[in-house]
Design an enzyme around this catalytic site. Structure first.
Site, PDB file in Angstrom:
ATOM      1  N   CYS A  76       0.839  -1.210   0.000  1.00 13.79           N
ATOM      2  CA  CYS A  76       0.000   0.000   0.000  1.00 13.79           C
ATOM      3  C   CYS A  76       0.874   1.259   0.000  1.00 13.79           C
ATOM      4  O   CYS A  76       1.880   1.338   0.704  1.00 13.79           O
ATOM      5  CB  CYS A  76      -0.931  -0.009   1.215  1.00 13.79           C
ATOM      6  SG  CYS A  76      -2.065   1.397   1.231  1.00 13.79           S
ATOM      7  N   CYS A  80       0.240   4.803   7.055  1.00 13.56           N
ATOM      8  CA  CYS A  80      -0.394   4.584   8.368  1.00 13.56           C
ATOM      9  C   CYS A  80       0.601   3.843   9.287  1.00 13.56           C
ATOM     10  O   CYS A  80       1.000   2.718   8.980  1.00 13.56           O
ATOM     11  CB  CYS A  80      -1.689   3.807   8.190  1.00 13.56           C
ATOM     12  SG  CYS A  80      -2.747   4.510   6.896  1.00 13.56           S
ATOM     13  N   CYS A  83       0.382   0.096  10.301  1.00 11.06           N
ATOM     14  CA  CYS A  83      -0.085  -0.905   9.336  1.00 11.06           C
ATOM     15  C   CYS A  83       1.007  -1.781   8.742  1.00 11.06           C
ATOM     16  O   CYS A  83       2.008  -1.292   8.195  1.00 11.06           O
ATOM     17  CB  CYS A  83      -0.862  -0.210   8.223  1.00 11.06           C
ATOM     18  SG  CYS A  83      -1.675  -1.402   7.141  1.00 11.06           S
ATOM     19  N   CYS A 120     -16.457  -9.525   5.273  1.00 15.85           N
ATOM     20  CA  CYS A 120     -15.823  -8.225   5.063  1.00 15.85           C
ATOM     21  C   CYS A 120     -14.525  -8.403   4.288  1.00 15.85           C
ATOM     22  O   CYS A 120     -13.612  -9.087   4.754  1.00 15.85           O
ATOM     23  CB  CYS A 120     -15.563  -7.565   6.414  1.00 15.85           C
ATOM     24  SG  CYS A 120     -14.779  -5.960   6.248  1.00 15.85           S
ATOM     25  N   CYS A 151     -19.519  -6.487   3.277  1.00 19.14           N
ATOM     26  CA  CYS A 151     -18.789  -5.308   3.739  1.00 19.14           C
ATOM     27  C   CYS A 151     -17.477  -5.264   2.966  1.00 19.14           C
ATOM     28  O   CYS A 151     -16.887  -6.317   2.709  1.00 19.14           O
ATOM     29  CB  CYS A 151     -18.513  -5.442   5.244  1.00 19.14           C
ATOM     30  SG  CYS A 151     -17.451  -4.130   5.895  1.00 19.14           S
ATOM     31  N   CYS A 211     -19.370   1.519   8.676  1.00 20.84           N
ATOM     32  CA  CYS A 211     -18.616   0.878   9.755  1.00 20.84           C
ATOM     33  C   CYS A 211     -17.387   1.747   9.968  1.00 20.84           C
ATOM     34  O   CYS A 211     -16.512   1.795   9.094  1.00 20.84           O
ATOM     35  CB  CYS A 211     -18.240  -0.553   9.347  1.00 20.84           C
ATOM     36  SG  CYS A 211     -17.176  -1.383  10.549  1.00 20.84           S
ATOM     37  N   ARG A 283     -17.994  -2.826  17.954  1.00 27.34           N
ATOM     38  CA  ARG A 283     -17.287  -4.042  17.523  1.00 27.34           C
ATOM     39  C   ARG A 283     -15.965  -4.217  18.266  1.00 27.34           C
ATOM     40  O   ARG A 283     -15.076  -3.355  18.181  1.00 27.34           O
ATOM     41  CB  ARG A 283     -17.041  -3.974  16.011  1.00 27.34           C
ATOM     42  CG  ARG A 283     -16.487  -5.243  15.376  1.00 27.34           C
ATOM     43  CD  ARG A 283     -16.485  -5.118  13.850  1.00 27.34           C
ATOM     44  NE  ARG A 283     -17.807  -4.839  13.341  1.00 27.34           N
ATOM     45  CZ  ARG A 283     -18.735  -5.772  13.069  1.00 27.34           C
ATOM     46  NH1 ARG A 283     -18.443  -7.054  13.201  1.00 27.34           N
ATOM     47  NH2 ARG A 283     -19.929  -5.423  12.635  1.00 27.34           N
TER      48      ARG A 283
HETATM   49  N1  SAM Z   1      -6.786   0.371   3.220  1.00 31.68           N
HETATM   50  C1  SAM Z   1      -8.041   0.422   3.831  1.00 31.68           C
HETATM   51  C2  SAM Z   1      -8.168   1.539   4.822  1.00 31.68           C
HETATM   52  O1  SAM Z   1      -7.160   2.057   5.290  1.00 31.68           O
HETATM   53  O2  SAM Z   1      -9.295   1.933   5.111  1.00 31.68           O
HETATM   54  C3  SAM Z   1      -8.546  -0.861   4.439  1.00 31.68           C
HETATM   55  C4  SAM Z   1      -7.744  -1.715   5.347  1.00 31.68           C
HETATM   56  S1  SAM Z   1      -7.187  -1.080   6.889  1.00 31.68           S
HETATM   57  C5  SAM Z   1      -6.106  -2.375   7.281  1.00 31.68           C
HETATM   58  C6  SAM Z   1      -8.572  -1.157   8.006  1.00 31.68           C
HETATM   59  C7  SAM Z   1      -8.376  -0.707   9.434  1.00 31.68           C
HETATM   60  O3  SAM Z   1      -7.757  -1.745  10.189  1.00 31.68           O
HETATM   61  C8  SAM Z   1      -7.506   0.502   9.696  1.00 31.68           C
HETATM   62  O4  SAM Z   1      -8.168   1.699   9.466  1.00 31.68           O
HETATM   63  C9  SAM Z   1      -7.173   0.331  11.166  1.00 31.68           C
HETATM   64  O5  SAM Z   1      -8.130   0.979  11.976  1.00 31.68           O
HETATM   65  C10 SAM Z   1      -7.230  -1.183  11.370  1.00 31.68           C
HETATM   66  N2  SAM Z   1      -5.871  -1.701  11.583  1.00 31.68           N
HETATM   67  C11 SAM Z   1      -4.929  -1.893  10.640  1.00 31.68           C
HETATM   68  N3  SAM Z   1      -3.786  -2.359  11.178  1.00 31.68           N
HETATM   69  C12 SAM Z   1      -4.005  -2.458  12.509  1.00 31.68           C
HETATM   70  C13 SAM Z   1      -3.185  -2.845  13.623  1.00 31.68           C
HETATM   71  N4  SAM Z   1      -1.917  -3.204  13.468  1.00 31.68           N
HETATM   72  N5  SAM Z   1      -3.736  -2.835  14.849  1.00 31.68           N
HETATM   73  C14 SAM Z   1      -5.027  -2.459  15.021  1.00 31.68           C
HETATM   74  N6  SAM Z   1      -5.828  -2.054  14.012  1.00 31.68           N
HETATM   75  C15 SAM Z   1      -5.334  -2.041  12.771  1.00 31.68           C
HETATM   76  C1  DTB Z   2     -11.349  -2.756  11.489  1.00 32.08           C
HETATM   77  O1  DTB Z   2     -11.641  -1.730  12.125  1.00 32.08           O
HETATM   78  N1  DTB Z   2     -10.530  -3.707  11.922  1.00 32.08           N
HETATM   79  C2  DTB Z   2     -10.363  -4.749  10.942  1.00 32.08           C
HETATM   80  C3  DTB Z   2     -11.371  -4.326   9.834  1.00 32.08           C
HETATM   81  N2  DTB Z   2     -11.827  -3.047  10.298  1.00 32.08           N
HETATM   82  C4  DTB Z   2     -10.945  -4.279   8.432  1.00 32.08           C
HETATM   83  C5  DTB Z   2      -8.957  -4.930  10.507  1.00 32.08           C
HETATM   84  C6  DTB Z   2      -8.003  -5.146  11.664  1.00 32.08           C
HETATM   85  C7  DTB Z   2      -6.648  -5.350  11.069  1.00 32.08           C
HETATM   86  C8  DTB Z   2      -5.651  -5.751  12.111  1.00 32.08           C
HETATM   87  C9  DTB Z   2      -4.287  -5.893  11.538  1.00 32.08           C
HETATM   88  C10 DTB Z   2      -4.147  -6.906  10.460  1.00 32.08           C
HETATM   89  O2  DTB Z   2      -4.620  -8.059  10.590  1.00 32.08           O
HETATM   90  O3  DTB Z   2      -3.509  -6.580   9.442  1.00 32.08           O
HETATM   91 FE1  SF4 Z   3      -2.892   1.280   3.365  1.00 33.95          FE
HETATM   92 FE2  SF4 Z   3      -2.807   0.068   5.738  1.00 33.95          FE
HETATM   93 FE3  SF4 Z   3      -3.248   2.702   5.609  1.00 33.95          FE
HETATM   94 FE4  SF4 Z   3      -5.158   0.989   4.763  1.00 33.95          FE
HETATM   95  S1  SF4 Z   3      -4.400   1.199   6.847  1.00 33.95           S
HETATM   96  S2  SF4 Z   3      -4.441   2.855   3.733  1.00 33.95           S
HETATM   97  S3  SF4 Z   3      -3.871  -0.664   3.946  1.00 33.95           S
HETATM   98  S4  SF4 Z   3      -1.358   1.630   4.967  1.00 33.95           S
END
Ligand code: SAM
Ligand code: DTB
Ligand code: SF4
Length: 336
Positions: A76, A80, A83, A120, A151, A211, A283
């Site tokens: 990506c 973030c 992430c 989802c 979703c 959501c 959630r």
């Molecule tokens: N790229 C898309 C976005 O940013 O909306 C979708 C995927 S993103 C992984 C969805 C959500 O997962 C993020 O907004 C964040 O709140 C949660 N998330 C991602 N990595 C995480 C982590 N290491 N610990 C907790 N929550 C996480």
């Molecule tokens: C949300 O708030 N949490 C989920 C879902 N929406 C997409 C994702 C959590 C991701 C946790 C880190 C991972 O597994 O990469």
């Molecule tokens: Fe990309 Fe992860 Fe940020 Fe979603 S949360 S925009 S997958 S870097």
């Protein structure tokens, strides 16, 4: 006054005695100071108040379960800091192409057979390209045809994309605020807080359920947490689903070494979300794998009534389904 009521009146914190928001139908705007005051209630008062409100809006023994699938993993462009899928950080996640439709449908069928009611699909994109969106629309149609709620979480939406998703049968769009406006710059620089609000508005205007929630445990203050929840509650219509994620520290990311949050602060966050968004599903999201059964039960008591079900979140592990099934049986919870 009954004996029990007298005891409550005599012993509780004044703010815990009358839950005003649970009595009327009038929606109101929450100030950050009011939300912070809820956070600062004695723990037992906060839980009682959250559980009282929860019971007026939901059956407290019902928990909705969604299963996640990462349909496009890693690589990506965004930064973030939490992430695993950002191309900017050296994590163990391998970049993958968009998953073929047949594999998605197989995973969705398995999720349904296992007992999820919603599927989802998550893609590690800043925003979906038009050609990719067409493939996502097919996925939404086929998953919906299985009798599952649908979703997706695809990043930021451009004009017209939400309408297409809705027409394909999308029920929910996940896009988190992640944190409040003040702390946001410490987490993400490659897109703004306003960009996120804009995507939520696009989905809402297209008639898709929202959501949206956030992550805690990123080094933010309690005031930042309160401000994020207030912002969600004060949206024109609060999100139907509010994921509260506990940071999963991923090695290689800027937040990979952060210390864990006090678990009671996590429970408080659930309770406050429940009180100020009484009709939303709250959630219990990322971080559940490391929670004891007892801590999860406290989260349900605080008003959490939905969760991610299945051994995997997107790239990290979740509590596995057998453990969840056993927990549901021990607590007399119903999956819905
Ligand atoms: N790229 C898309 C976005 O940013 O909306 C979708 C995927 S993103 C992984 C969805 C959500 O997962 C993020 O907004 C964040 O709140 C949660 N998330 C991602 N990595 C995480 C982590 N290491 N610990 C907790 N929550 C996480
Ligand atoms: C949300 O708030 N949490 C989920 C879902 N929406 C997409 C994702 C959590 C991701 C946790 C880190 C991972 O597994 O990469
Ligand atoms: Fe990309 Fe992860 Fe940020 Fe979603 S949360 S925009 S997958 S870097």
């Amino acid at each position: 006054m009954t004996h029990v009521a007298k005891t409550i009146a005599a012993t509780s914190h004044p703010a815990a005695r009358v839950p005003p928001e649970s009595t009327g139908a009038v929606r109101r705007q929450w100030s950050v100071a009011e939300v912070l005051a809820l956070y600062e209630l004695p723990f037992m008062d906060l839980l009682w108040r959250a559980q009282s409100i929860h019971r007026r809006h939901f059956n407290p023994n019902d928990i909705q379960r969604s299963t996640l699938l990462s349909i496009k993993t890693g690589g990506c462009s965004e930064d973030c800091s939490y992430c695993s899928q950002s191309a900017r950080y050296a994590t163990d996640v391998e970049r993958e192409r968009l998953m073929p439709l047949a594999e998605v449908v197989t995973a969705a069928k398995a999720a349904k057979d296992r007992g999820a009611s919603r599927f989802c699909m998550g893609a590690a994109w800043r925003s979906p390209k038009e050609a990719d969106l067409e493939k996502i629309l097919d996925m939404v149609r086929e998953v919906k045809a299985l009798g599952l709620q649908t979703c997706v979480t695809l990043g930021m939406l451009k004009e017209g994309q939400a309408e297409k998703l809705r027409a394909a049968g999308l029920d929910y769009y996940n896009h988190n605020l992640d944190t409040d406006r003040e702390f946001y710059g410490r987490v993400i620089q490659s897109h703004s807080h306003d960009d996120r609000l804009d995507t939520l508005a696009q989905a809402r205007d297209a008639g898709i359920n929202i959501c949206s929630g956030g992550i805690i445990g990123m080094g933010e203050s309690r005031k930042n947490r309160a401000a994020m929840l207030a912002q969600l509650a004060n949206l024109d219509k609060p999100p139907e689903s509010v994921p509260i994620n506990n940071l999963v520290p991923v090695p290689g990311t800027p937040f990979g070494e952060l210390p864990p949050l006090d678990p009671f602060e996590f429970v408080r966050t659930i309770a406050v979300a429940r009180i100020i968004m009484p009709s939303s599903y709250v959630r219990l999201s990322a971080g559940r794998e490391d929670m004891s059964d007892e801590l999860q039960a406290l989260c349900f008591l605080a008003g959490a009534n939905s969760m991610f079900y299945g051994a995997r979140l997107l790239t990290t592990d979740n509590a596995d389904a057998e453990r969840d099934d056993a927990l549901f049986a021990r607590l007399g919870l119903n999956a819905c």
